[in-house]
Design a protein around this motif. Structure first.
Motif, PDB file in Angstrom:
ATOM      1  N   LEU A 197      91.832  95.027  82.220  1.00  0.00           N
ATOM      2  CA  LEU A 197      91.002  94.715  83.373  1.00  0.00           C
ATOM      3  C   LEU A 197      89.654  95.410  83.336  1.00  0.00           C
ATOM      4  O   LEU A 197      88.665  94.877  83.843  1.00  0.00           O
ATOM      5  N   SER A 198      89.564  96.591  82.735  1.00  0.00           N
ATOM      6  CA  SER A 198      88.320  97.377  82.762  1.00  0.00           C
ATOM      7  C   SER A 198      87.393  97.042  81.603  1.00  0.00           C
ATOM      8  O   SER A 198      86.242  96.674  81.809  1.00  0.00           O
ATOM      9  N   VAL A 199      87.848  97.218  80.387  1.00  0.00           N
ATOM     10  CA  VAL A 199      87.081  96.884  79.184  1.00  0.00           C
ATOM     11  C   VAL A 199      88.040  96.218  78.209  1.00  0.00           C
ATOM     12  O   VAL A 199      89.003  96.837  77.762  1.00  0.00           O
ATOM     13  N   SER A 200      87.776  94.952  77.890  1.00  0.00           N
ATOM     14  CA  SER A 200      88.762  94.164  77.148  1.00  0.00           C
ATOM     15  C   SER A 200      88.335  93.793  75.741  1.00  0.00           C
ATOM     16  O   SER A 200      89.123  93.233  74.988  1.00  0.00           O
ATOM     17  N   GLY A 201      87.086  94.056  75.364  1.00  0.00           N
ATOM     18  CA  GLY A 201      86.615  93.549  74.083  1.00  0.00           C
ATOM     19  C   GLY A 201      86.215  92.093  74.156  1.00  0.00           C
ATOM     20  O   GLY A 201      86.197  91.387  73.136  1.00  0.00           O
ATOM     21  N   ASN A 202      85.860  91.624  75.335  1.00  0.00           N
ATOM     22  CA  ASN A 202      85.492  90.228  75.527  1.00  0.00           C
ATOM     23  C   ASN A 202      84.018  89.974  75.245  1.00  0.00           C
ATOM     24  O   ASN A 202      83.623  88.855  74.934  1.00  0.00           O
ATOM     25  N   THR A 203      83.194  91.000  75.346  1.00  0.00           N
ATOM     26  CA  THR A 203      81.756  90.831  75.165  1.00  0.00           C
ATOM     27  C   THR A 203      81.266  91.602  73.948  1.00  0.00           C
ATOM     28  O   THR A 203      82.021  92.370  73.338  1.00  0.00           O
ATOM     29  N   ARG A 204      80.018  91.380  73.611  1.00  0.00           N
ATOM     30  CA  ARG A 204      79.457  92.113  72.482  1.00  0.00           C
ATOM     31  C   ARG A 204      79.521  93.623  72.738  1.00  0.00           C
ATOM     32  O   ARG A 204      79.327  94.075  73.863  1.00  0.00           O
ATOM     33  N   PRO A 205      79.747  94.399  71.690  1.00  0.00           N
ATOM     34  CA  PRO A 205      79.620  95.849  71.853  1.00  0.00           C
ATOM     35  C   PRO A 205      78.181  96.212  72.210  1.00  0.00           C
ATOM     36  O   PRO A 205      77.238  95.573  71.747  1.00  0.00           O
ATOM     37  N   PHE A 206      78.020  97.226  73.045  1.00  0.00           N
ATOM     38  CA  PHE A 206      76.685  97.658  73.441  1.00  0.00           C
ATOM     39  C   PHE A 206      76.443  99.095  72.967  1.00  0.00           C
ATOM     40  O   PHE A 206      77.391  99.855  72.763  1.00  0.00           O
ATOM     41  N   PRO A 207      75.170  99.485  72.779  1.00  0.00           N
ATOM     42  CA  PRO A 207      74.878 100.837  72.294  1.00  0.00           C
ATOM     43  C   PRO A 207      75.359 101.897  73.288  1.00  0.00           C
ATOM     44  O   PRO A 207      75.135 101.767  74.489  1.00  0.00           O
TER      45      PRO A 207
END
Length: 475
Positions: free
Chosen positions: A134-144
């Motif tokens: 629910l919090s951070v799933s790896g659904n979006t691009r990695p960010f710096p």
């Protein structure tokens, strides 16, 4: 992008040079090519939780190449370093090339310091078959980001190794966003703050293990422009964000987190893992709580791979996810204490809890423009559907040296409290994949699959895809 690509090539070169002179590290590479044909947009389970790599426009070709220098677990020295890079290229209606992972890290004992972009997931889940943390799933691009952490459970010796802990603290950079409420219409930069702490009760080799912890995420930035009357400097805004301190009864930034509980039971043949992620967002975490919303899962995994010619099930997962309530209540009286929440949206930041158009949290939270065009759209919201009840399942199996994976998701969707749907929208999404090593091809793997969306939330779509991938060590 040109500068990023040059830096990527430089990193790869340095890894090769270093590896030629060091025996305390391992270099691993991954390469894959995928072709997909769809009758409409890309089905949900082809693109979800893929670190933003897969286009959602339907027909596409996708190439990915990555190289990583990983830690040597057998090295007794306290100091080691790691690095990695991944390049993603896709050809579709909107061709794109971008650098996904690009990071360097050092490890001193159990403590790691990481700088750069690296895909990650936060929360207790079955990482392979889950619908998405629910919090951070790896659904979006990695960010710096810059992160200091104890990434693996570290036994506390004064508990005779019965209690272990892992933790992280990081700050990252996101892109700008339109502003829904404030003195400016947009800002050019936002930031991502995250911290977490998790405990393991019981020794790793034991039959029973208990897990508990929590994570806290916040998107913030631009406070000095959005509300200049308060004269909120960037440093002060950061302190308010990290501590959760309120200003005029409202928190600085867009906050989201979960309290996680889990229990793992190891048997001779199977391991059972029951976990729960409970959402908190508004109000005081320690005075009120929302027991209804969250994710509950049961994972069952085979402990050892069995070489048989018969069909074998290797893992099973069932998850139930609910986000309909969105109200903090007094745990004794049941009375609502604060106003309704609006998960993954925010009254100030139009991008909500997202990055490059995709949810940072569970992919079940869809970008409003990826849903059916007849759904009501609100310009101030990132998603038009954050109230749902979902049943998700997953299975992995093997037969005749071929590995199979299935994910199936059924959801009942109700829109948001600000923009509710006219009626309940039911949705089914699924994916089935098969992969097999090619004989005499040095570990080359061929894969193919079928995925589809059927229902009233997403456009009806079906897709066939196939490709090749290879993973290996360079030293």
């Amino acid at each position: 992008m040109n500068l990023a690509m040059r830096f990527c090539y430089l990193l790869i070169f340095l890894v090769f040079v270093s590896e030629a002179n060091a025996q305390d590290s391992t270099v691993i590479y991954n390469a894959s090519v995928t072709l997909s044909g769809s009758i409409e947009k890309t089905p949900f389970w082809i693109s979800a939780n893929k670190n933003g790599a897969v286009p959602n426009t339907g027909n596409f070709g996708l190439g990915q190449f990555s190289i990583y220098k990983i830690y040597n677990l057998n090295d007794p020295r306290r100091f080691q370093w790691s690095a990695g890079a991944e390049v993603v290229a896709s050809y579709s209606e909107k061709p794109q090339v971008f650098v996904s992972d690009l990071f360097g890290a050092i490890k001193v004992g159990k403590v790691e310091i990481l700088a750069g972009q690296k895909a990650h997931m936060t929360g207790l889940v079955d990482t392979l078959l889950t619908s998405g943390s629910l919090s951070v799933s790896g659904n979006t691009r990695p960010f710096p980001r810059l992160q200091i952490s104890v990434p693996d459970y570290y036994p506390l010796y004064f508990t005779n190794d019965f209690v272990s802990v892992k933790a992280s603290y990081s700050d990252g950079l996101l892109h700008g966003t339109d502003i829904g409420y404030g003195s400016v219409r947009s800002i050019s930069q936002t930031f991502f703050h995250q911290k977490s702490i998790y405990f393991r009760l019981g020794r790793e080799e034991g039959n029973w293990t208990g897990l508990l912890g929590m994570n806290h995420q916040a998107i913030w930035g631009g406070e000095e422009e959005i509300n200049p009357v308060e004269k909120m400097s960037k440093g002060k805004a950061y302190r308010y964000t990290v501590t959760g301190k309120t200003l005029n009864s409202r928190k600085i930034g867009n906050h989201f987190g979960t309290i996680d509980l889990g229990v793992q039971w190891k048997r001779t043949a199977w391991t059972y893992f029951l976990y729960r992620q409970n959402i908190y967002e508004t109000g005081s975490l320690f005075k009120v709580i929302n027991f209804t919303d969250g994710l509950t899962g049961l994972s069952i995994k085979r402990n050892k791979k069995i070489k048989e010619r018969y069909f074998l099930v290797n893992s099973i997962l069932v998850e139930v996810i609910g986000t309909k309530e969105q109200t903090n209540k007094n745990p004794f009286s049941g009375l609502a204490i604060f106003e309704k929440g609006n998960y993954y949206n925010h009254f100030t930041y139009a991008n909500g809890y997202s990055y490059f158009g995709r949810a940072i949290g569970t992919p079940l939270i869809a970008n409003k423009y990826n849903t059916r065009s007849d759904d009501g759209l609100n310009a101030s919201e990132f998603t038009n559907n954050n109230r749902f009840w979902t049943l998700h399942s997953g299975v992995t199996a093997s037969w005749l040296n071929t590995n199979f994976l299935f994910k199936g998701t059924y959801s009942r969707n109700f829109g948001t409290y600000i923009s509710p749907f006219d009626g309940r929208k039911d949705q089914v999404s699924f994916i089935i994949t098969a992969e097999r090593k090619l004989k005499g091809r040095s570990g080359l793997i061929a894969f193919a699959g079928l995925a589809g969306d059927i229902g009233s939330l997403y456009p009806h779509s079906e897709s066939l895809f196939a490709g090749l991938k290879k993973t290996g060590f360079l030293n």
